[in-house]
Design a protein around this motif. Structure first.
Motif, PDB file in Angstrom:
ATOM      1  N   LEU A 283       0.917   3.852  -3.047  1.00 24.64           N
ATOM      2  CA  LEU A 283       0.531   5.242  -2.806  1.00 24.64           C
ATOM      3  C   LEU A 283       1.599   6.190  -3.337  1.00 24.64           C
ATOM      4  CD1 LEU A 283      -1.321   7.406  -1.615  1.00 24.64           C
ATOM      5  CD2 LEU A 283      -0.195   7.031   0.601  1.00 24.64           C
TER       6      LEU A 283
ATOM      7  N   ALA B 242       0.812  -1.216   0.000  1.00 25.04           N
ATOM      8  CA  ALA B 242       0.000   0.000   0.000  1.00 25.04           C
ATOM      9  C   ALA B 242       0.849   1.271   0.000  1.00 25.04           C
ATOM     10  CB  ALA B 242      -0.971   0.007   1.176  1.00 25.04           C
TER      11      ALA B 242
ATOM     12  N   GLN C 122       1.284   6.345  -7.043  1.00 28.80           N
ATOM     13  CA  GLN C 122       0.081   7.095  -7.420  1.00 28.80           C
ATOM     14  C   GLN C 122       0.299   8.599  -7.244  1.00 28.80           C
ATOM     15  OE1 GLN C 122      -2.408   5.632  -8.864  1.00 28.80           O
ATOM     16  NE2 GLN C 122      -2.770   3.635  -7.995  1.00 28.80           N
TER      17      GLN C 122
ATOM     18  N   GLN D  11      -5.524   3.319  -0.404  1.00 29.39           N
ATOM     19  CA  GLN D  11      -4.777   2.298  -1.133  1.00 29.39           C
ATOM     20  C   GLN D  11      -4.973   0.918  -0.515  1.00 29.39           C
ATOM     21  OE1 GLN D  11      -2.986   2.966  -4.226  1.00 29.39           O
ATOM     22  NE2 GLN D  11      -4.470   4.593  -3.845  1.00 29.39           N
TER      23      GLN D  11
END
Length: 178
Positions: free
Chosen positions: A22, A18, A25, A50
């Motif tokens: 993240l 995650a 992203q 996430q």
């Protein structure tokens, strides 16, 4: 050129990824938002967002409705992108779609072409998927090149909602049984 398995590998993304997802992203937010039809509200850009995304992907994988892979460099183990096969039901027809994103820093190096070949092999050998479709904005020359290189053929145009705006996409398909 190096064998694809020497440059990158794919693996399921899980909750432990995650933070790394993240970071990917956030670094690429502006670009990814321009091409993604998925919800990218502010909560998406949090660790909790996430985690929820990855939990949803794991559940969908168990149900054989979505297969989401991280794309990792073999040399550094860095997460450089994500590629997914997901099932949609449109007009009472099941369709498998491939979608992908790649860290801008790694564009133009052939990684996505390699990842797409690996995912198509998975589709045939492990998931029994017979046909895969994809869409790309007409000005996304790199993505169109990746799809054509993988054997996808243009099948028409379709409007897809991106951040509340309907944008025309060039649609492609490949039959994996050939």
């Amino acid at each position: 050129m190096n064998d694809a398995r020497e440059r990158i590998h794919l693996r399921w993304l899980n909750v432990e990824d995650a933070e790394t997802l993240l970071d990917l992203q956030l670094r690429n937010r502006d670009v990814f938002e321009e091409i993604s039809a998925s919800d990218r509200s502010e909560s998406f850009y949090t660790l909790e967002g996430q985690v929820a995304l990855l939990e949803g992907w794991a559940k969908a994988r168990e149900e054989e409705k979505r297969y989401s892979f991280g794309i990792f460099l073999n040399t550094t183990q860095e997460l450089i992108g994500e590629i997914s096969l997901f099932e949609l039901v449109l007009d009472h027809t099941d369709k498998w779609i491939v979608g992908y994103v790649l860290d801008q820093r790694h564009n133009g190096k052939g990684y996505m072409s390699e990842a797409l070949q690996m995912v198509l092999k998975f589709a045939v050998d492990e998931a029994g998927i017979k046909r895969v479709e994809a869409g790309a904005l007409p000005d996304n020359i790199g993505s169109i090149r990746v799809l054509r290189k993988a054997g996808f053929q243009e099948i028409g145009r379709q409007n897809i909602n991106i951040k509340g705006i309907w944008k025309e996409h060039v649609m492609f398909a490949v039959d994996t049984t050939i």
